[in-house]
Design an enzyme around this catalytic site. Structure first.
Site, short mmCIF file in Angstrom:
data_model
loop_
_atom_site.label_atom_id
_atom_site.label_comp_id
_atom_site.label_asym_id
_atom_site.label_seq_id
_atom_site.Cartn_x
_atom_site.Cartn_y
_atom_site.Cartn_z
N LYS A 1 40.87 34.08 37.61
CA LYS A 1 40.18 35.38 37.60
C LYS A 1 41.04 36.38 38.37
O LYS A 1 41.68 36.01 39.37
CB LYS A 1 38.81 35.20 38.25
CG LYS A 1 37.92 36.43 38.22
CD LYS A 1 36.53 36.09 38.77
CE LYS A 1 35.58 37.26 38.77
NZ LYS A 1 34.22 36.87 39.23
N SER B 1 30.33 37.96 36.29
CA SER B 1 31.50 38.80 36.20
C SER B 1 32.77 38.07 35.74
O SER B 1 33.73 38.71 35.34
CB SER B 1 31.78 39.43 37.57
OG SER B 1 32.08 38.42 38.52
N SER C 1 28.20 34.48 38.83
CA SER C 1 29.32 34.90 37.97
C SER C 1 30.14 33.79 37.34
O SER C 1 30.98 34.06 36.49
CB SER C 1 30.27 35.78 38.76
OG SER C 1 29.74 37.06 38.79
#
Ligand code: GLN
Length: 466
Positions: free
Chosen positions: A73, A148, A172
């Protein structure tokens, strides 16, 4: 094709070079460009690493993840590579060091293929707030992937890497796992070092793992957990594999199952699981957790407070973007932050500053801390009686891109996942079923703190009762 660690190992055993695996990966990533899962593909460094690892394989000195392609990420630092938290304010910023968790994977010869798109500063539930544009769900590109860590979920689900790292502050990892048919683990708070993870809500943040196979989640967890001298909140608790002789004890939370927002098909499938377990003489019990409706407000008071402090370092001087047109320090701070942060991040910084301000502190921040303690005590109490709690991961399946714009409706997407972050418990989302609308949904399992052993054991065992 290389959707799992086992696939990768098989390819290598059958004579495929790591360099060839990387080339295959790069082609596949290129052909899925439309999903916008990657902010940047690290083709040059991945190719160099592959050559090194091919040499090590020949010499018999390669690590446990030799040739396994991973994605990270865009809020996890990798020395010499850019990291931006999908924000304009960090556009073109380069990591000065490598996150401890990532270093452990690199030490085992994993290859980082790129950085994955996400909501700006990991704030969001759909991966639509990125400075680099929204991520699309690979199962239906008109739909959001969740967030997210949407890019991390999509990259694994679409087979663009075998493993990805995400971060889970309020759901997330688990929520996008639910919406992309992948496994997503959020370990106990403190289990995995946060060193090198860009901070959002420091008392909630945990790095989490996505995979297509439960076994891979286990492998990565076992390689990465543990005390890190570089993160004082990391835990030295032991990890115990679940003793298979132990009787199974499973709990369900009534307020979750009876929640108005829960999709009837998801509810029905969990009820069927419950019936199947009972039919097989497995003990199941129901518990009341009266704080469910207070969790999302508590989460947003506390995380915005922490975010307002954490994000104060992005001032246009120390890191990343600086407003060109400013004169003097004050104006530079003001304009850089106004121009560099997106709307949702600004909303949270302002909310967090408000709840911490003199005169409102006790009404919001202190009160939310009290609710956090009550939720923790009630959860600990329940885990005296069961090894795991079963809940839906998400109340619904993924929806169309752009269809949710109201912040409150967006915040409610985390209704079932924030519990584990508020209390620190480990939780996992596992693929559970397909809705009649064609989209997948996950099942969430939560265990007591530091009992990832039970969590992973039950996650593997439950499938036969679906
Ligand atoms: N959707 C939640 C939020 O916006 C959770 C985000 C996360 O876990 N990073 O804060």
């Amino acid at each position: 094709m290389y959707r799992t660690i086992a696939d990768t190992k098989e390819a290598i055993l059958s004579g495929k070079s790591v360099s060839a695996i990387v080339e295959d990966g790069l082609i596949k990533i290129d052909s899925h460009h439309h999903l916008n899962a990657f902010v940047e593909v690290f083709s040059a460094s991945a190719r160099i690493a592959a050559l090194e690892i091919d040499k090590k394989i020949k010499q018999g000195s390669a690590g446990k993840l030799a040739g396994v392609i991973i994605g990270i990420k865009d809020n996890i630092c990798y020395k010499g590579h850019k990291v931006s938290a999908a924000s304009k304010i960090l556009n073109n910023f380069e990591s000065l060091y490598t996150a401890s968790v990532l270093q452990k994977l690199l030490d085992e010869d994993a290859i980082v293929i790129g950085r994955l798109n996400c909501d700006e500063f990991a704030m969001g539930s759909t991966s639509e707030t990125s400075f680099y544009g929204p991520v699309k769900n690979n199962i239906n590109p008109n739909y959001v992937p969740g967030g997210s860590s949407g890019g991390s979920a999509v990259a694994v689900s679409a087979g663009l890497c075998a493993i990805s790292l995400g971060s889970d502050t309020g759901g997330s990892v688990r929520q996008p796992a639910s919406w992309t048919n992948t496994f997503g683990l959020k370990p106990t708070y403190g289990r995995l070092s946060r060193y090198g993870l860009i901070a959002y809500g420091s008392s909630f943040d945990q790095i989490g793992v996505f995979a297509n196979d439960l076994e891979d989640i286990k492998v990565i967890f076992e390689l990465t957990y543990g005390k890190d001298p570089l993160d004082s909140t990391s835990s030295k608790a032991s990890y115990d594999v679940f003793d298979k002789q132990r009787p199974l004890r499973i709990g369900f939370l009534s307020e979750y199952m009876n929640h108005d927002g829960l999709d009837p098909e998801i509810k029905k499938k969990i009820e069927l699981l419950r019936t199947n377990l009972q039919a097989n003489q497995i003990e199941v019990s129901d518990f009341s957790f009266p704080y469910l409706d207070h969790l999302v407000p508590t989460y947003y008071v506390l995380t915005t407070a922490e975010a307002s402090s954490n994000l104060s370092r992005f001032d246009g001087v120390h890191f990343g973007y600086r407003s060109e047109k400013s004169k003097g320090v004050e104006e530079t701070y003001k304009n850089s932050r106004s121009e560099g942060f997106g709307q949702e991040v600004k909303r949270r910084i302002m909310t967090g500053t408000f709840v911490l301000s003199h005169g409102y502190y006790d009404a919001y921040y202190t009160k939310a801390q009290k609710v956090r303690r009550l939720a923790r005590n009630a959860t600990d109490e329940i885990f005296k009686n069961v090894d795991i709690l079963i809940t839906p991961t998400t109340a619904s399946t993924a929806f169309e891109l752009g269809s949710v714009s109201d912040p409150l409706q967006m915040y409610l997407q985390d209704i079932f996942t924030v519990h584990a972050n508020i209390t620190g418990n480990p939780a996992i989302s596992i693929p559970f079923g397909q809705h009649s609308n064609g989209m997948p949904f996950g099942l969430q399992l939560m265990s007591s703190c530091n009992d990832e052993g039970a969590l992973l054991h039950y996650a593997g065992l439950l499938k036969k009762y679906f």
